[in-house]
Design a protein around this motif. Sequence first.
Motif, PDB file in Angstrom:
ATOM      1  N   LEU A 137      -4.504 -24.025  32.263  1.00 32.11           N
ATOM      2  CA  LEU A 137      -4.424 -22.746  31.307  1.00 32.11           C
ATOM      3  C   LEU A 137      -4.692 -21.456  32.163  1.00 32.11           C
ATOM      4  N   VAL A 138      -3.744 -20.466  31.903  1.00 34.55           N
ATOM      5  CA  VAL A 138      -3.950 -19.079  32.534  1.00 34.55           C
ATOM      6  C   VAL A 138      -3.660 -18.124  31.445  1.00 34.55           C
ATOM      7  N   ALA A 139      -4.442 -16.772  31.649  1.00 41.32           N
ATOM      8  CA  ALA A 139      -4.139 -15.585  30.934  1.00 41.32           C
ATOM      9  C   ALA A 139      -2.627 -15.470  31.325  1.00 41.32           C
ATOM     10  N   ALA A 140      -1.848 -15.032  30.347  1.00 40.31           N
ATOM     11  CA  ALA A 140      -0.429 -14.799  30.735  1.00 40.31           C
ATOM     12  C   ALA A 140       0.161 -13.342  30.579  1.00 40.31           C
ATOM     13  N   GLY A 141      -0.901 -12.631  30.126  1.00 38.23           N
ATOM     14  CA  GLY A 141      -0.697 -11.132  29.876  1.00 38.23           C
ATOM     15  C   GLY A 141      -1.140 -10.738  28.680  1.00 38.23           C
ATOM     16  N   THR A 154      -9.051 -10.040  34.069  1.00 36.04           N
ATOM     17  CA  THR A 154      -9.670  -8.705  33.733  1.00 36.04           C
ATOM     18  C   THR A 154      -8.447  -7.673  33.490  1.00 36.04           C
ATOM     19  N   GLY A 155      -8.938  -6.718  32.977  1.00 36.14           N
ATOM     20  CA  GLY A 155      -8.164  -5.551  32.756  1.00 36.14           C
ATOM     21  C   GLY A 155      -8.433  -4.284  32.960  1.00 36.14           C
ATOM     22  N   ALA A 156      -8.224  -3.365  33.659  1.00 39.56           N
ATOM     23  CA  ALA A 156      -9.158  -2.082  33.488  1.00 39.56           C
ATOM     24  C   ALA A 156      -8.626  -1.119  32.382  1.00 39.56           C
ATOM     25  N   ALA A 208      -5.290  -8.390  35.476  1.00 41.75           N
ATOM     26  CA  ALA A 208      -5.581  -8.841  37.117  1.00 41.75           C
ATOM     27  C   ALA A 208      -6.636  -9.589  37.041  1.00 41.75           C
ATOM     28  N   GLY A 209      -6.653 -10.677  38.663  1.00 37.37           N
ATOM     29  CA  GLY A 209      -7.564 -11.440  38.449  1.00 37.37           C
ATOM     30  C   GLY A 209      -7.555 -12.811  37.961  1.00 37.37           C
ATOM     31  N   VAL A 210      -6.298 -13.380  37.767  1.00 36.77           N
ATOM     32  CA  VAL A 210      -6.294 -14.346  36.925  1.00 36.77           C
ATOM     33  C   VAL A 210      -6.428 -15.549  37.780  1.00 36.77           C
ATOM     34  N   THR A 211      -7.198 -16.418  36.999  1.00 30.69           N
ATOM     35  CA  THR A 211      -7.640 -17.770  37.550  1.00 30.69           C
ATOM     36  C   THR A 211      -7.385 -19.027  36.479  1.00 30.69           C
ATOM     37  N   THR A 212      -7.394 -20.088  37.022  1.00 30.21           N
ATOM     38  CA  THR A 212      -6.759 -21.156  36.266  1.00 30.21           C
ATOM     39  C   THR A 212      -8.063 -21.964  35.557  1.00 30.21           C
ATOM     40  N   VAL A 213      -7.863 -22.304  34.308  1.00 35.16           N
ATOM     41  CA  VAL A 213      -9.007 -23.197  33.390  1.00 35.16           C
ATOM     42  C   VAL A 213      -8.322 -24.530  33.181  1.00 35.16           C
ATOM     43  N   PRO A 214      -8.978 -25.629  33.761  1.00 36.44           N
ATOM     44  CA  PRO A 214      -8.180 -26.837  33.727  1.00 36.44           C
ATOM     45  C   PRO A 214      -8.475 -27.467  32.126  1.00 36.44           C
ATOM     46  N   LEU A 215      -7.551 -28.004  31.381  1.00 40.11           N
ATOM     47  CA  LEU A 215      -7.643 -28.681  29.918  1.00 40.11           C
ATOM     48  C   LEU A 215      -7.709 -30.131  30.094  1.00 40.11           C
ATOM     49  N   LEU A 216      -8.475 -30.741  29.424  1.00 43.15           N
ATOM     50  CA  LEU A 216      -8.050 -32.412  29.395  1.00 43.15           C
ATOM     51  C   LEU A 216      -7.478 -32.691  28.311  1.00 43.15           C
ATOM     52  N   GLU A 217      -6.846 -33.599  28.113  1.00 41.73           N
ATOM     53  CA  GLU A 217      -6.058 -34.353  26.960  1.00 41.73           C
ATOM     54  C   GLU A 217      -7.106 -35.337  26.284  1.00 41.73           C
TER      55      GLU A 217
END
Length: 211
Positions: A110-114, A153-155, A161-170
């Motif tokens: 999962l990532v923040a996409a905007g 994050t967002g100013a 900015a600073g997008v990192t991935t979050v793992p999700l499990l089924e």
Amino acid sequence: MVKKQNQRKVLAVLAGGLVLGVGVAVTLAVWNDSEFATGTFTAGSFNLEGSTAGDVDANYSDHNVDDGDTAATLAFDLPADIVDNMSPGDAVYAGFWVRLAAGTTTGADLVAAGTTADPAVSSNSEHLGYAIYALAPGATCNAASAVGTPIATGATLDAQAGVTTVPLLEGATAAVAGTAVQLCFAVTADATLEQGLETTATWEFTATSTD
């Protein structure tokens, strides 16, 4: 003389036999055989769902505005009353839970996409910044838990900015949803927040299967 003639006949017969032998070799049957294999391929299922409560399965649903759904309304109610009466320097917090729905057959990243926000000319989108954190299970989204490295994050409300991935499990089986992850939104007003303006922002999150 008779003997020589008989010998010629024998040789002629032998020659004929040799010719006959060659003819048998040419007309031998040619055998062949075939094997066939077929495969049936069934696609897996994949669905990300969210909740602003997160504690009961019934609270989860789809909020994909691209498919005509309505975005989930985040409950920025901590601390009380600030969200409707923000002042410069105030911060508000809200949790949003995401998980892979029952029937999903693969894990995901999962990532923040905007993010999008009201135009700055008519709102405080330029004077509100945010950070989003992935919390440990059972944590409450507040100033104490919104620490560490955020996943985005967002100013301002319309930047990311600073997008990192979050793992999700089924889920363990097709009938069980995956483990939920709470995303904690922290929105902070800057020193130049303008009075009386209402601002709406919408964040998008994308899950991509890992298999």
